[in-house]
Design an enzyme around this catalytic site. Sequence first.
Site, PDB file in Angstrom:
ATOM      1  N   SER A 135       0.828  -1.209   0.000  1.00 56.00           N
ATOM      2  CA  SER A 135       0.000   0.000   0.000  1.00 56.00           C
ATOM      3  C   SER A 135       0.864   1.261   0.000  1.00 56.00           C
ATOM      4  O   SER A 135       1.666   1.457  -0.901  1.00 56.00           O
ATOM      5  CB  SER A 135      -0.943  -0.053   1.208  1.00 56.00           C
ATOM      6  OG  SER A 135      -1.926   0.956   1.124  1.00 56.00           O
ATOM      7  N   HIS A 158      -2.709  -1.263  -4.684  1.00 51.63           N
ATOM      8  CA  HIS A 158      -4.169  -1.172  -4.785  1.00 51.63           C
ATOM      9  C   HIS A 158      -4.600   0.272  -4.590  1.00 51.63           C
ATOM     10  O   HIS A 158      -3.829   1.098  -4.081  1.00 51.63           O
ATOM     11  CB  HIS A 158      -4.850  -2.080  -3.745  1.00 51.63           C
ATOM     12  CG  HIS A 158      -4.545  -1.713  -2.330  1.00 51.63           C
ATOM     13  ND1 HIS A 158      -5.102  -0.623  -1.691  1.00 51.63           N
ATOM     14  CD2 HIS A 158      -3.727  -2.282  -1.413  1.00 51.63           C
ATOM     15  CE1 HIS A 158      -4.668  -0.549  -0.456  1.00 51.63           C
ATOM     16  NE2 HIS A 158      -3.813  -1.542  -0.261  1.00 51.63           N
TER      17      HIS A 158
END
Length: 257
Positions: A135, A158
Site C-alpha cells: 500500500s 491497490h
Amino acid sequence: MPQDEDPSTPQSPPDTSPQTPSKQPDKEDQKNSLVNKIQELGQTNVAEMENSNIHCITVVGQIEGHMQLPPQNKTTKYEHIIPQLVAVEQNPKIEGLMLILNTVGGDVEAGLAISEMVASMSKPTTALVLGGGHSIGVPIAVAAKHSFIAETATMTIHPIRLNGLVIGVPQTFEYLEKMQERVINFVTHHSDIEEETFKDLMFAKGNLTRDIGTNVIGEDAMKYGLIDTVGGIGSALQKLNELIEERKDDKNGGILQ
C-alpha cells in the site's frame, strides 16, 4: 586562662566507617534506558555501530497517521520518523541512510510525508523491502536513491480508500481521486515503472480475493521497474557505501589549474 578538658566527659570515637563513593550508573539503569529507547523509537544503536556513518530506520507494522491506533497494533509513528530524517540530513557524521521496510501500509498523508522527506534528502539513501512493503509502503520504498527487495518479499498495489464517516457528495470522490493521483505521480516519478503499467496493476481484478489490485513478488517488482534490484541487507549496504563514495568524489572533484 584556658581551662583543661574534663576527663570525665566522654569523647566521641573517631568516624572509621568507610566513605560511600558517589553512585555510578549501574547496569540496571542502562538497561532501563535501552528499553525506553526501544519502546519510544522502535530501535537502538548496536554497540559496534556507535561510530558508524550510516543510520538505519525501520518502517514496520502499520504507518500511523493523525489518529493513534490501539496499543495492540504494531505501528510506525511519523512523529518519530521525521525528526530522525531531519537529524540524518543535518548531522555531518552521518553520510548515508538505510530504510528497512516490513509494513502493511497505513495513513496516506503520513506515508507520503515520510516519502517526500526521504526523496528530498541530499545524502545517499537505500531502501530494502523485507516481508512486505504494501500500500503506502510502496512510495516510501521507491523514495530512496536505490531500492532493493528480497526474493520472497511482496508489495501490494491497490487503490486508496477512506474509512470512518464519508459524506456522499461529489467533492468527496474528487478529493479521493486527487489523493490517488498524488500517490501515482510520486511512484512513477521516483521509479522506472510507467504510469499506465502502475495503474493496470492498481486496478487489476482477480488477483486479490476481496479487493482490486496486484500482489507483486520480488523479481516481478524489478521487472515492472518498481524496484531497482533484488537483494538483501548485504547488497543494500554495499550499494549505500558506493553512493557515499561517489558523493565524496563529487565534492572533492573540480577543475584544477
